[in-house]
Structures are given as C-alpha cells and as structure tokens.
Design a protein around this motif. Structure first.
Motif, PDB file in Angstrom:
ATOM      1  N   VAL A   1      -5.038 -37.774 -51.325  1.00 27.16           N
ATOM      2  CA  VAL A   1      -3.531 -37.545 -51.341  1.00 27.16           C
ATOM      3  C   VAL A   1      -3.220 -36.804 -49.897  1.00 27.16           C
ATOM      4  N   GLN A   2      -4.240 -36.246 -49.306  1.00 20.56           N
ATOM      5  CA  GLN A   2      -3.990 -35.842 -47.893  1.00 20.56           C
ATOM      6  C   GLN A   2      -4.022 -36.738 -46.764  1.00 20.56           C
TER       7      GLN A   2
ATOM      8  N   GLU B   1      -7.747 -36.101 -55.380  1.00 23.74           N
ATOM      9  CA  GLU B   1      -7.596 -34.899 -54.717  1.00 23.74           C
ATOM     10  C   GLU B   1      -7.839 -34.945 -53.028  1.00 23.74           C
ATOM     11  N   LYS B   2      -8.731 -35.646 -52.817  1.00 21.92           N
ATOM     12  CA  LYS B   2      -8.886 -35.904 -51.479  1.00 21.92           C
ATOM     13  C   LYS B   2      -8.024 -36.817 -50.684  1.00 21.92           C
TER      14      LYS B   2
ATOM     15  N   MET C   1     -11.608 -39.053 -62.361  1.00 18.19           N
ATOM     16  CA  MET C   1     -12.783 -38.335 -61.669  1.00 18.19           C
ATOM     17  C   MET C   1     -12.394 -37.119 -61.080  1.00 18.19           C
TER      18      MET C   1
ATOM     19  N   GLU D   1     -11.597 -39.669 -56.392  1.00 25.02           N
ATOM     20  CA  GLU D   1     -11.375 -38.470 -55.696  1.00 25.02           C
ATOM     21  C   GLU D   1      -9.977 -38.527 -55.271  1.00 25.02           C
TER      22      GLU D   1
ATOM     23  N   PRO E   1      -2.008 -30.046 -51.140  1.00 27.11           N
ATOM     24  CA  PRO E   1      -0.756 -30.901 -51.460  1.00 27.11           C
ATOM     25  C   PRO E   1      -0.826 -32.144 -50.944  1.00 27.11           C
ATOM     26  N   SER E   2       0.024 -33.166 -51.528  1.00 28.89           N
ATOM     27  CA  SER E   2       0.041 -34.526 -51.030  1.00 28.89           C
ATOM     28  C   SER E   2       0.952 -34.504 -49.571  1.00 28.89           C
ATOM     29  N   SER E   3       0.037 -35.285 -48.607  1.00 29.09           N
ATOM     30  CA  SER E   3       1.040 -35.551 -47.475  1.00 29.09           C
ATOM     31  C   SER E   3       2.415 -36.019 -47.707  1.00 29.09           C
TER      32      SER E   3
ATOM     33  N   ILE F   1     -12.789 -34.221 -58.211  1.00 31.90           N
ATOM     34  CA  ILE F   1     -13.758 -34.308 -56.965  1.00 31.90           C
ATOM     35  C   ILE F   1     -14.871 -33.133 -57.226  1.00 31.90           C
TER      36      ILE F   1
ATOM     37  N   TYR G   1     -10.457 -26.733 -54.974  1.00 33.06           N
ATOM     38  CA  TYR G   1     -10.034 -27.849 -54.110  1.00 33.06           C
ATOM     39  C   TYR G   1      -8.874 -28.369 -54.437  1.00 33.06           C
TER      40      TYR G   1
END
Lengths: 514, 119
Positions: free
Chosen positions: A449-450, A446-447, B1, A444, B12-14, B3, B9
């Motif tokens: 990266v934050q 997408e989750k 995969m 996951e 952006p990357s932090s 999410i 969803y």
C-alpha cells in the motif's frame, strides 16, 4: 641460536584464519538478541557451520584481484576517452542505451551494495557474512565503474547529468527502484533469494547481453570493459545466491514453502524489470546481437529450466510464472517501446520508429506476433511523424501497485486486450498488471500500500518545484513535473532532429574529413 | 496473509482518498486501442459530470487515433472494471457510482485499432 622459521600457511588454513576464525559467539547478550533478523522470516537454521563457502577467497586476495582489474579497466577507459572513442560507436542512437542504463542500473548496484552490507551484518554464520561483505564491495565498485565509463559521454550528449536526482522520482525508473526497495526491506534470507538468486543467478545474463555484448557490438569499448571487469564478480555472486538456496533447503523441510514462494515472487518481479532491458536489445541497439525472444529462450527457458531441474531434488518446482513469461517473450519488448515512444516529453532519452530494415528484422525475429500486432501501428506512427504529427500522449500513466510498471501488458491469451487485475484492502482498490503481482500484493498488502507511483504523487501536489502553489485552483501537475524531474528538454523528444543526432554527425564528419 | 516483521508494521496507504484534497482518482482505458500503451489517470471531484470525461479527457487523449472519428457513441459499451454499466452523461461521477481509483473501460464495437490489430 637457531632461527625458528614459521611454516608458511596452506591455503585452507589461511582461509579459515581469515574468515571463520574471525567470528565469535556473543556472551554479554544472547545471540538471538544480536541477530534477530535471521529468525523472523520463518527460516529455520540448525547449524550455520554447514554453510559451504562457495569461493574460498580471503580479503587480502580479494583486494589484490580487484586492484589488478581496476588498473586494466582504467587504462582502457583512458585510452578510449582520449581517442574520442564516443565517435566510433555505430550510431548516435546508441547513446540512448547508455542513458537508459545509467538511470536504471548503477543506482540499483548501489542499493545492492547497501543490501549486502546489511545482510552481512544480519547473518549469523561467518561464511555468509564474509561472502556478503565482498559482494557489497563488488556492487559498490560496479556502481562506480559504470558511472565512470559513461561520464565521458556526458561531456558530449544530453540527458545524463541528473540520473541520481531522477532515480527516485521519474515514472519509468520506479519499477527498478521498487524492486530493490522491496528486497532491501525484506529479511536477510528473502533478500538473498531476491538479489542473490533470482536476479544474479536466474536473470542476470539477460541484462549482460544487451549492455555488455551490445556495447561490444556497437563499438563502445568503455562500457564493454566495465562489463568484463564485473564478470568474474558476477560468477561469484551467482554461486553465493545458489549456495544460500541450497543451505536453507538442507537445513529444515519447513523452509521449502517459504523459499518456493520467494522464488515465484522474485522470478516474476525480475521478469517485469527486464521488459525494458529487452527493449534495449530489440529497439535501441543500432547493431543488434540477438532478439530478446532468443535470449529468453537460451538464458531462461533452457538454462533456467536446467537449474530448476537441479533444485527439484530439494522439492523446488519451476516458478509459477514460467509459462506466462514464455507467452510474453513474443510481446513485451514491442509493448514497452510503444510505451516509451508515445511519451516523448517524459524521458531523458530519445525514441524513434525503427527503420524499414529494422522493422524487417523484427518481423523475422518475431514471426508469430510482429506483423500481426505491432508492425502496422509502427508504420502508422511513422507516417504521422513524417507529416509533422508525431505521437505525443500527454496523459499520466496508470501503474501496477506491485511492480510499478505502467499497466501495458496484454491479457494472457489475448494480445489485443490489456490485462487488468484488482483487489480491495481496507476498503481501498488496488490495481495490478498481472495475476502474479496481485498474488504478491495479497500476501503482504501492508507493504505494497506504500508504493510510490509517480503520477499519483504528482496529482497529490508532491511533484512541483519549490515556489509553485499546488493548491491553486488551476494547478496542473503535468505543467511542472519536467522541472521537478530536472529534465533537460534537449534530451527529450524524437531522435530525429535532436541535438545529439546533429552533433554526432558533425563531429564524426570532422574526424573523418578535411 | 499478514506481513512478518520484527516490530509493529502499520503504515498508511500512499494513495488514500484523503491525500487528494476532495478529489478522487479515476483511470480511463479505450479497449483494443493499445497504441496509447496504458490507461491514463485523473484526479477529479466526485461532482464532476460524466460528460466532462468524454468531451474533454477522452477526446483530448484519444482523438489522435483514426478510429476516434468513427466512434458511434450510442453503441459504446462502458465498464467499471469488469462490470458493464450505463453512465448518465449529465450526472456526476458519484451519481454514476464511480468511486476512488475506479477504472472506466470503454469498448467501441467494430473498431479494433490500426488494421484491426488492437493498437
């Protein structure tokens, strides 16, 4: 006229009336629109009535039991506080266990309360909804009673007053915060596996040993009583987590691979979270109960394995990380304490080099690793401290993108080398402490990266107090971060020479001498 | 995969490069000297000369270790993650092929920490 006396309800009838009969199916809107969260994770439920309520407790009975426990708890807390109970603990170093606990645990109890409130709303069946509602109230109570029991210490010792501010900002609290943020932003079933099963069932004993038994061993009746007051709740929580696992697995064979992946993920995330808990057991409690290694063997290797053997009939296998945790049990607490010791300006609690007898205890408890890898460095650092050159690594850490631990664990099979793993996602590089964290990310991305990484946020200029120009050419985030954290300088540094150490000695002297 | 989520969803990357205002992140680790617990992170402009990494940041952090004075810098093995490379000290990070969030590991042959423990 004859009086018609209604027959008193039996327990079972009362339970049904007070739980399942309170639920209804919606008619103005279709059920799947009102409860969209129960399907998107891919878990298939065919019959919610098959949920076995593991503890047949109604709300009125629940209030009665909890109120009774509360009365006993506060009677003991009051007596302990009025008698200056804080002076009866083994040694002022013990206060640092409380400081680490206060920053890391009550805020997570609050997150658990929020999580179970959400899941209670999201689940369709009345059985799990009622159970989640009670667990939410329990977690809220634990959050409050833990803070209350420690609040008395806050009157006397440094570093406890800003724990709520620090929780979402400080580097060493990011792993626990990330654990719950990850769980609460998943769907309801994953949350139940994460918190209800992996944390409450598989790993919770490891947390209770150092904190509750540790409190009892070290004369802290306040914290000990909080633990006992929570224990009957914990028994219920464990049952709920296990029931949820069994329910999912019995409902549809397609649920098995999803549940297995969650068990793999959350057992590992919990294991990483417990490294600092193990450090409390091996390094921070003045009087030790057992080593982390021994606790891991009893509570994870033996009890955990028995549980997974029981679940094998549903097709569940032991978590993928099982063997790695067995190798790591010999190392993680030593690696964690070095990680905290070398950063004396960056925690609201003190660190120290164990005394000679304590080093001997560690050598005895860790015969395969302590003398070979860790004792020489502690002895070196001890000599340096005694010559006025106490270790202070002023750099900022590198963290794992998933568990947010600092990247400090060893390469499996090679305790002399640090383990590094990385991957690329949308052109950006991401680093991990282990294969397991890398797998979690890749499932996951997408989750994750934050993820909030404190040192990175500082370098972006996001961790300076108001009024500081983060765009100034000479801006150095390290100069301001302690103010941003509201870190009390008296609470930092080595235990030797600290205000806590001096005050405790002086007050205990007053209590025992003329 | 990808999410599974109830709605779109996309966040952006932090730690995306643009968040660092012209700088990039760089991690440094001295292998087999685990007394320092973990690598350290820097935010530097890509034109920073590699020599600054050694003369300033590596020296400031690692000179506390008794092995540091014994390093033969001509024998040091440099890696960017798992790949061995030969940095040109006079050239910049960019010219040395070092990008955002790269991990520089250096090994000092013959020096294995306090009493050879890796610490």
């Amino acid at each position: 006229m004859d009086m018609k006396v209604a027959k008193k309800l039996g327990l079972k009838e009362r339970y049904t009336l007070m739980t399942r009969d309170l639920a209804w199916d919606t008619t103005y809107q279709p059920m799947d629109k009102v409860f969209p969260q129960v399907t998107f994770e891919g878990i298939k439920i065919h019959d919610w009535d098959k949920w076995e309520d593991p503890f047949r407790l109604t709300m009125d009975a629940y209030w009665k039991y909890q109120a009774e426990k509360e009365r006993k708890l506060y009677a003991i807390l009051d007596a302990f506080n009025q008698n200056n109970g804080h002076l009866s603990v083994t040694d002022a170093r013990y206060m640092n266990v409380l400081k680490l606990f206060l920053g890391s645990t009550p805020p997570l109890e609050l997150m658990a309360a929020r999580g179970f409130s959400m899941v209670g709303r999201q689940m369709v069946g009345a059985g799990p909804r009622v159970a989640c509602q009670m667990q939410a109230v329990d977690e809220y109570r634990h959050f409050q009673t833990q803070i209350h029991s420690i609040s008395n210490y806050n009157k006397f010792y440094n570093g406890m007053d800003e724990f709520a501010h620090q929780q979402s900002r400080m580097w060493y609290l990011s792993d626990g915060k990330s654990f719950f943020d990850d769980a609460i932003t998943a769907g309801p079933f994953e949350f139940m596996v994460a918190i209800g099963f992996a944390f409450e069932y598989v790993l919770t004993n490891i947390l209770f040993v150092p904190f509750i038994s540790g409190a009892a061993y070290n004369g802290d009746m306040a914290a000990m009583t909080v633990g006992f007051s929570a224990q009957s709740d914990e028994a219920r929580h464990m049952t709920l987590g296990l029931e949820c696992i069994k329910f999912m697995l019995e409902q549809d064979p397609d649920n098995l691979p999803i549940v297995q992946r969650w068990i793999d993920k959350w057992t590992w995330r919990g294991t990483r979270k417990l490294a600092s808990v193990g450090m409390m057991m091996d390094y921070m409690l003045p009087k030790r109960i057992m080593s982390f290694k021994e606790a891991w063997e009893i509570y994870f290797e033996q009890n955990g394995a028995a549980l997974f053997t029981d679940l094998a009939r549903y097709g569940i296998t032991v978590p993928k990380c099982f063997s790695q945790t067995i190798e790591e049990k010999e190392h993680v607490t030593h690696q964690s304490w070095i990680g905290f010791y070398m950063k004396p300006d960056a925690t609201p609690f003190h660190t120290w080099i164990p005394g000679k007898e304590e080093l001997d205890w560690l050598s005895e408890k860790y015969p395969n690793t302590f003398d070979k890898y860790y004792r020489p460095v502690y002895e070196f650092l001890d000599q340096q401290e005694k010559t006025g050159n106490r270790f202070n690594n002023k750099t900022q850490p590198m963290n794992c993108q998933v568990c947010v631990s600092t990247i400090k664990f060893n390469e499996p099979g090679d305790p002399m080398s640090t383990c590094f793993r990385e991957t690329r996602y949308k052109g950006e590089k991401f680093h991990f402490c282990s294969d397991h964290c890398k797998d979690i990310f890749e499932h996951e991305p997408e989750k994750y990266v934050q993820t909030y990484i404190s040192s990175h946020q500082g370098l972006q200029g996001n961790c300076a107090p108001e009024g500081v120009d983060v765009n100034a050419p000479d801006f150095n985030p390290g100069d301001h971060i302690a103010d941003y954290w509201k870190l009390d300088k008296r609470a930092t540094g080595d235990f030797n020479g600290s205000e806590d150490q001096k005050n405790f000695a002086a007050w205990r002297d007053q209590a025992t001498k003329n | 995969m990808a999410i599974k989520a109830l709605a779109d969803y996309d966040f952006p990357s932090s730690d995306a490069l643009e968040n660092y205002k012209g700088k990039q992140l760089l991690y440094i680790n001295w292998e087999r000297h685990r007394m320092f617990s973990r690598p350290f992170v820097l935010a530097l402009t890509p034109d920073t000369p590699f020599s600054v990494i050694v003369d300033q940041y590596i020296t400031n952090c690692y000179s506390y270790h008794p092995d540091f004075a014994h390093i033969d810098w001509t024998q040091v093995v440099w890696q960017n993650s798992d790949t061995v490379f030969h940095p040109d000290m006079t050239k910049s990070l960019q010219e040395n092929g070092i990008g955002h969030k790269d991990l520089i590991r250096f090994t000092t042959p013959g020096l294995d920490g306090i009493a050879g423990t890796g610490y």
